[in-house]
Design a protein around this motif. Structure first.
Motif, mmCIF file in Angstrom:
data_model
loop_
_atom_site.group_PDB
_atom_site.id
_atom_site.type_symbol
_atom_site.label_atom_id
_atom_site.label_comp_id
_atom_site.label_asym_id
_atom_site.label_seq_id
_atom_site.Cartn_x
_atom_site.Cartn_y
_atom_site.Cartn_z
ATOM 1 N N VAL A 1 0.846 -0.762 -0.265
ATOM 2 C CA VAL A 1 0.045 -0.343 0.440
ATOM 3 C C VAL A 1 1.106 1.355 -0.624
ATOM 4 C CG1 VAL A 1 -1.479 1.318 1.592
ATOM 5 C CG2 VAL A 1 -1.929 -0.552 0.931
ATOM 6 N N ALA A 2 1.846 1.244 0.962
ATOM 7 C CA ALA A 2 2.824 2.238 1.164
ATOM 8 C C ALA A 2 3.527 2.454 -0.474
ATOM 9 C CB ALA A 2 3.813 2.174 2.174
ATOM 10 N N ALA A 3 3.469 1.335 -1.251
ATOM 11 C CA ALA A 3 4.476 1.451 -2.900
ATOM 12 C C ALA A 3 3.564 2.134 -3.073
ATOM 13 C CB ALA A 3 5.195 0.529 -3.069
ATOM 14 N N GLN A 4 1.829 1.491 -3.431
ATOM 15 C CA GLN A 4 1.413 2.213 -4.523
ATOM 16 C C GLN A 4 0.965 3.468 -4.615
ATOM 17 O OE1 GLN A 4 -1.569 -1.154 -4.027
ATOM 18 N NE2 GLN A 4 -0.195 -2.533 -5.753
ATOM 19 N N SER A 5 1.229 3.910 -3.182
ATOM 20 C CA SER A 5 0.453 5.398 -2.618
ATOM 21 C C SER A 5 1.100 6.081 -3.038
ATOM 22 C CB SER A 5 0.160 5.804 -1.535
ATOM 23 O OG SER A 5 0.981 5.137 -0.280
ATOM 24 N N SER A 6 2.602 5.943 -3.191
ATOM 25 C CA SER A 6 3.699 7.039 -3.554
ATOM 26 C C SER A 6 3.893 6.710 -5.257
ATOM 27 C CB SER A 6 5.002 6.581 -2.968
ATOM 28 O OG SER A 6 5.817 5.329 -2.959
ATOM 29 N N GLY A 7 3.462 5.827 -5.559
ATOM 30 C CA GLY A 7 2.650 5.948 -6.901
ATOM 31 C C GLY A 7 4.820 5.187 -7.415
ATOM 32 N N LYS A 8 4.784 4.092 -6.951
ATOM 33 C CA LYS A 8 6.221 3.373 -7.316
ATOM 34 C C LYS A 8 5.446 1.588 -7.236
ATOM 35 C CE LYS A 8 8.725 7.093 -5.256
ATOM 36 N NZ LYS A 8 9.907 7.559 -4.565
ATOM 37 N N SER A 9 6.746 1.182 -7.731
ATOM 38 C CA SER A 9 6.205 -0.595 -7.783
ATOM 39 C C SER A 9 7.000 -0.687 -6.499
ATOM 40 C CB SER A 9 7.226 -1.536 -8.843
ATOM 41 O OG SER A 9 8.887 -0.997 -8.931
ATOM 42 N N LEU A 10 6.522 -2.054 -6.417
ATOM 43 C CA LEU A 10 6.807 -2.121 -4.868
ATOM 44 C C LEU A 10 8.669 -2.399 -4.617
ATOM 45 C CD1 LEU A 10 6.528 -3.127 -1.937
ATOM 46 C CD2 LEU A 10 6.431 -5.507 -3.254
ATOM 47 N N ASN A 11 8.974 -2.769 -5.828
ATOM 48 C CA ASN A 11 10.574 -2.953 -6.277
ATOM 49 C C ASN A 11 11.578 -1.522 -6.017
ATOM 50 O OD1 ASN A 11 10.389 -5.397 -6.053
ATOM 51 N ND2 ASN A 11 11.483 -5.794 -8.408
ATOM 52 N N GLN A 12 10.459 -0.417 -6.564
ATOM 53 C CA GLN A 12 10.994 0.558 -6.773
ATOM 54 C C GLN A 12 11.605 1.360 -5.222
ATOM 55 O OE1 GLN A 12 8.667 2.128 -9.335
ATOM 56 N NE2 GLN A 12 10.094 2.357 -10.549
ATOM 57 N N TRP A 13 10.270 1.196 -4.519
ATOM 58 C CA TRP A 13 10.039 1.788 -3.163
ATOM 59 C C TRP A 13 11.056 0.925 -2.270
ATOM 60 C CZ3 TRP A 13 8.286 -0.204 1.831
ATOM 61 C CH2 TRP A 13 8.125 0.551 2.506
ATOM 62 N N ALA A 14 10.339 -0.687 -2.000
ATOM 63 C CA ALA A 14 11.440 -0.906 -1.685
ATOM 64 C C ALA A 14 13.476 -0.714 -1.191
ATOM 65 C CB ALA A 14 11.398 -2.746 -1.211
ATOM 66 N N ALA A 15 13.246 -0.496 -2.471
ATOM 67 C CA ALA A 15 15.078 -0.249 -2.585
ATOM 68 C C ALA A 15 15.353 1.994 -2.812
ATOM 69 C CB ALA A 15 15.462 0.105 -4.480
ATOM 70 N N GLU A 16 14.516 1.825 -2.352
ATOM 71 C CA GLU A 16 14.638 3.403 -2.271
ATOM 72 C C GLU A 16 14.136 3.228 -0.246
ATOM 73 O OE1 GLU A 16 11.604 6.448 -3.186
ATOM 74 O OE2 GLU A 16 12.444 5.877 -5.147
ATOM 75 N N VAL A 17 13.568 3.040 0.325
ATOM 76 C CA VAL A 17 13.833 2.521 1.810
ATOM 77 C C VAL A 17 14.880 1.496 2.137
ATOM 78 C CG1 VAL A 17 12.949 1.342 3.682
ATOM 79 C CG2 VAL A 17 11.375 2.906 1.929
ATOM 80 N N LEU A 18 15.374 0.754 1.291
ATOM 81 C CA LEU A 18 16.588 0.176 1.982
ATOM 82 C C LEU A 18 18.203 0.680 1.820
ATOM 83 C CD1 LEU A 18 15.810 -3.240 0.823
ATOM 84 C CD2 LEU A 18 15.606 -2.752 3.248
#
Length: 110
Positions: free
Chosen positions: A87-104
Motif C-alpha cells: 500500500v505504501a509503495a502504491q500510494s507513492s506511485g512506485k512499484s514495490l521494488n522501487q519503493w523498497a530499494a529507496e527505503v533500504l
C-alpha cells in the motif's frame, strides 16, 4: 563504519588499539577475506592484494568469484507487513521494488 572499496568489493575497517593496527574484512561474500596494515597506505595495498589474491585463486580453481551483491533480494515478512508496504509503495506511485530499494538505500546510508 569506515570502509574501502576495490573492484566492486567493500571492506569494513576497524582499528585494533591493542596491536596498533588497522584491520579490514571484505563484506558481502561468504569467504573470509581479511587483511591488516599499520598505515592507511599499507592497509589499502593489503586490501587490494587480498582481493586480487581471491580473484586469482578463483580463476586458478576454475570457479566464479562471489560478487558482493547480485541485485536480487529475497525477503520473508509477515503478510500484514507485506500488505502495508505494498500500500505504501502504491500510494507513492512506485512499484514495490522501487519503493523498497529507496527505503533500504536510505536505511543503509544512515
Amino acid at each position: 563504519m569506515n570502509t574501502m572499496t576495490y573492484k566492486g568489493y567493500t571492506a569494513r575497517i576497524d582499528f585494533d588499539e591493542r596491536d596498533s593496527i588497522f584491520v579490514g574484512r571484505v563484506l558481502g561474500v561468504r569467504p573470509i577475506i581479511s587483511f591488516h596494515g599499520e598505515t592507511v597506505s599499507e592497509l589499502r595495498a593489503q586490501f587490494n592484494a587480498a582481493v586480487d589474491d581471491y580473484l586469482e585463486d578463483c580463476a586458478a580453481q576454475g570457479i566464479p568469484p562471489e560478487k558482493p551483491a547480485s541485485g536480487n533480494l529475497m525477503l520473508r515478512v509477515p503478510p500484514e507487513v507485506h500488505g502495508a508496504v505494498l500500500v505504501a509503495a502504491q500510494s507513492s506511485g512506485k512499484s514495490l521494488n522501487q519503493w523498497a530499494a529507496e527505503v533500504l538505500k536510505k536505511a543503509a546510508n544512515r
